[in-house]
Design a protein around this motif. Structure first.
Motif, PDB file in Angstrom:
ATOM      1  N   LEU A 108      26.485  12.832  61.876  1.00 48.70           N
ATOM      2  CA  LEU A 108      26.532  12.562  60.437  1.00 48.70           C
ATOM      3  C   LEU A 108      27.032  13.785  59.668  1.00 48.70           C
ATOM      4  CD1 LEU A 108      23.202  10.551  60.163  1.00 48.70           C
ATOM      5  CD2 LEU A 108      25.519   9.626  59.844  1.00 48.70           C
ATOM      6  N   LYS A 109      26.574  14.968  60.071  1.00 51.66           N
ATOM      7  CA  LYS A 109      27.046  16.197  59.420  1.00 51.66           C
ATOM      8  C   LYS A 109      28.529  16.412  59.690  1.00 51.66           C
ATOM      9  CE  LYS A 109      22.548  18.408  59.287  1.00 51.66           C
ATOM     10  NZ  LYS A 109      21.613  19.324  59.906  1.00 51.66           N
ATOM     11  N   ALA A 110      28.972  16.107  60.911  1.00 50.31           N
ATOM     12  CA  ALA A 110      30.390  16.243  61.261  1.00 50.31           C
ATOM     13  C   ALA A 110      31.255  15.277  60.454  1.00 50.31           C
ATOM     14  CB  ALA A 110      30.591  15.997  62.758  1.00 50.31           C
ATOM     15  N   GLU A 111      30.669  14.171  60.015  1.00 49.74           N
ATOM     16  CA  GLU A 111      31.389  13.184  59.196  1.00 49.74           C
ATOM     17  C   GLU A 111      31.414  13.580  57.724  1.00 49.74           C
ATOM     18  OE1 GLU A 111      33.146  10.315  59.820  1.00 49.74           O
ATOM     19  OE2 GLU A 111      33.021  10.853  61.936  1.00 49.74           O
ATOM     20  N   GLY A 112      30.800  14.705  57.394  1.00 50.12           N
ATOM     21  CA  GLY A 112      30.835  15.202  56.023  1.00 50.12           C
ATOM     22  C   GLY A 112      29.635  14.829  55.172  1.00 50.12           C
ATOM     23  N   CYS A 113      28.567  14.384  55.783  1.00 51.46           N
ATOM     24  CA  CYS A 113      27.360  14.048  55.013  1.00 51.46           C
ATOM     25  C   CYS A 113      26.734  15.336  54.493  1.00 51.46           C
ATOM     26  CB  CYS A 113      26.366  13.280  55.874  1.00 51.46           C
ATOM     27  SG  CYS A 113      26.946  11.645  56.335  1.00 51.46           S
ATOM     28  N   VAL A 114      26.566  15.401  53.196  1.00 51.41           N
ATOM     29  CA  VAL A 114      25.986  16.560  52.539  1.00 51.41           C
ATOM     30  C   VAL A 114      24.470  16.570  52.746  1.00 51.41           C
ATOM     31  CG1 VAL A 114      25.712  17.706  50.306  1.00 51.41           C
ATOM     32  CG2 VAL A 114      27.821  16.482  50.818  1.00 51.41           C
ATOM     33  N   ILE A 115      23.902  15.390  52.732  1.00 49.24           N
ATOM     34  CA  ILE A 115      22.460  15.209  52.919  1.00 49.24           C
ATOM     35  C   ILE A 115      22.270  14.307  54.126  1.00 49.24           C
ATOM     36  CG2 ILE A 115      20.340  14.265  51.906  1.00 49.24           C
ATOM     37  CD1 ILE A 115      21.741  14.688  49.134  1.00 49.24           C
ATOM     38  N   VAL A 116      21.344  14.660  55.010  1.00 48.61           N
ATOM     39  CA  VAL A 116      20.990  13.793  56.138  1.00 48.61           C
ATOM     40  C   VAL A 116      19.473  13.655  56.153  1.00 48.61           C
ATOM     41  CG1 VAL A 116      21.009  13.481  58.638  1.00 48.61           C
ATOM     42  CG2 VAL A 116      23.004  14.480  57.509  1.00 48.61           C
ATOM     43  N   ARG A 117      18.999  12.427  55.990  1.00 47.25           N
ATOM     44  CA  ARG A 117      17.560  12.140  56.039  1.00 47.25           C
ATOM     45  C   ARG A 117      17.279  11.430  57.353  1.00 47.25           C
ATOM     46  NH1 ARG A 117      15.046  13.438  50.803  1.00 47.25           N
ATOM     47  NH2 ARG A 117      13.237  12.530  51.806  1.00 47.25           N
ATOM     48  N   SER A 118      16.139  11.740  57.982  1.00 43.90           N
ATOM     49  CA  SER A 118      15.806  11.181  59.289  1.00 43.90           C
ATOM     50  C   SER A 118      14.367  10.718  59.316  1.00 43.90           C
ATOM     51  CB  SER A 118      15.989  12.241  60.371  1.00 43.90           C
ATOM     52  OG  SER A 118      17.260  12.813  60.301  1.00 43.90           O
ATOM     53  N   GLU A 119      14.103   9.715  60.157  1.00 44.26           N
ATOM     54  CA  GLU A 119      12.727   9.286  60.354  1.00 44.26           C
ATOM     55  C   GLU A 119      12.560   8.623  61.709  1.00 44.26           C
ATOM     56  OE1 GLU A 119      11.538   6.737  57.150  1.00 44.26           O
ATOM     57  OE2 GLU A 119      13.379   5.595  57.227  1.00 44.26           O
ATOM     58  N   LYS A 120      11.309   8.693  62.181  1.00 43.59           N
ATOM     59  CA  LYS A 120      10.933   8.078  63.454  1.00 43.59           C
ATOM     60  C   LYS A 120      10.077   6.871  63.134  1.00 43.59           C
ATOM     61  CE  LYS A 120      11.295  12.280  66.135  1.00 43.59           C
ATOM     62  NZ  LYS A 120      10.808  13.026  67.288  1.00 43.59           N
ATOM     63  N   LYS A 165      28.272  11.830  50.315  1.00 41.90           N
ATOM     64  CA  LYS A 165      27.996  11.135  51.575  1.00 41.90           C
ATOM     65  C   LYS A 165      26.579  11.507  51.997  1.00 41.90           C
ATOM     66  CE  LYS A 165      32.398  10.498  53.890  1.00 41.90           C
ATOM     67  NZ  LYS A 165      33.094  10.701  55.173  1.00 41.90           N
ATOM     68  N   ILE A 166      25.751  10.482  52.171  1.00 43.86           N
ATOM     69  CA  ILE A 166      24.367  10.700  52.572  1.00 43.86           C
ATOM     70  C   ILE A 166      24.153  10.012  53.916  1.00 43.86           C
ATOM     71  CG2 ILE A 166      21.947  10.356  51.967  1.00 43.86           C
ATOM     72  CD1 ILE A 166      22.905  10.188  49.023  1.00 43.86           C
ATOM     73  N   GLY A 167      23.704  10.787  54.898  1.00 42.23           N
ATOM     74  CA  GLY A 167      23.489  10.247  56.229  1.00 42.23           C
ATOM     75  C   GLY A 167      22.053   9.818  56.435  1.00 42.23           C
ATOM     76  N   TYR A 168      21.883   8.795  57.273  1.00 41.46           N
ATOM     77  CA  TYR A 168      20.548   8.310  57.629  1.00 41.46           C
ATOM     78  C   TYR A 168      20.466   8.193  59.142  1.00 41.46           C
ATOM     79  CZ  TYR A 168      16.521   5.194  58.158  1.00 41.46           C
ATOM     80  OH  TYR A 168      15.336   4.638  58.537  1.00 41.46           O
ATOM     81  N   ALA A 169      19.525   8.930  59.733  1.00 45.07           N
ATOM     82  CA  ALA A 169      19.298   8.887  61.182  1.00 45.07           C
ATOM     83  C   ALA A 169      17.914   8.313  61.427  1.00 45.07           C
ATOM     84  CB  ALA A 169      19.413  10.283  61.775  1.00 45.07           C
ATOM     85  N   ARG A 170      17.807   7.448  62.445  1.00 51.04           N
ATOM     86  CA  ARG A 170      16.515   6.833  62.744  1.00 51.04           C
ATOM     87  C   ARG A 170      16.366   6.624  64.243  1.00 51.04           C
ATOM     88  NH1 ARG A 170      14.661   2.414  64.484  1.00 51.04           N
ATOM     89  NH2 ARG A 170      16.663   1.354  64.446  1.00 51.04           N
ATOM     90  N   VAL A 171      15.184   6.905  64.737  1.00 50.61           N
ATOM     91  CA  VAL A 171      14.802   6.541  66.094  1.00 50.61           C
ATOM     92  C   VAL A 171      13.488   5.775  65.996  1.00 50.61           C
ATOM     93  CG1 VAL A 171      16.013   8.414  67.280  1.00 50.61           C
ATOM     94  CG2 VAL A 171      13.664   8.765  66.508  1.00 50.61           C
TER      95      VAL A 171
END
Length: 181
Positions: free
Chosen positions: A23-35, A3-9
């Motif tokens: 995303l981490k609480a949902e079990g995402c092993v990797i979370v990548r983020s960008e603005k 599970k890979i999470g993607y966060a964006r603002v």
């Protein structure tokens, strides 16, 4: 399956910590983020990296559809690219996944709603600016990053990555400032 999470603002002064935690609480092993804006896929290097990294059975997870994009065609292309790699896309709120056929239909409709919402936001913003101009209070958007400092650091030979870290912005923004000379 990963599970890979993607966060964006959209802007530098927004925070994606809540998205990352969810995303981490949902079990995402990797979370990548960008603005970066969700108006199109242009300049969204973290999302491109995730899609490139996806393998058969992996899952791209986002908190809301508008975090994935605000353009229906872009959202559907992102989903298609993920599926081409044998991966799934899951939206947490409302919970929709491409694992089932209904998920595709719902994602299409939600993508159209997100695009329509973006148009409404831009229209309201434009109306607000016009009103502010007519009463003489419009001063333009606030400068969020120090263009002069970016140019100075670049002239001293500082790398774009180092400038972005120092200023607190994306590398893309540094390139925009430097190319606007």
């Amino acid at each position: 399956m990963t599970k890979i999470g993607y966060a964006r603002v959209s802007t530098v002064d927004q925070d994606f910590e809540i998205q990352q935690q969810r995303l981490k609480a949902e079990g995402c092993v990797i979370v990548r983020s960008e603005k970066v804006s969700g108006a199109s896929r242009d300049g969204r290097t973290e999302l491109a990296t995730i899609i490139e990294f996806l393998r058969e059975g992996d899952e791209l997870v986002v908190t809301r559809l508008d975090r994935l994009g605000r353009d229906t065609r872009d959202v559907l292309n992102i989903v298609h690219d993920c599926e081409q790699r044998g991966a799934f896309v899951t939206i947490l709120d409302p919970h929709v996944s491409t694992r089932g056929e209904m998920g595709h239909l719902i994602l299409t409709v939600l993508g159209m709603v997100a695009q329509m919402e973006r148009r409404f936001i831009k229209e309201r913003q434009r109306e607000g600016i016009e009103k502010a101009k007519t009463i003489g209070v419009y001063k333009g958007g606030k400068v969020r990053i120090d263009h002069r400092r970016i140019r100075e650091m670049s002239a001293l030979g500082t790398s774009v990555t180092a400038i972005a870290k120092e200023i607190g912005c994306s590398r893309m923004q540094v390139y925009r400032v430097l190319n606007a000379k």
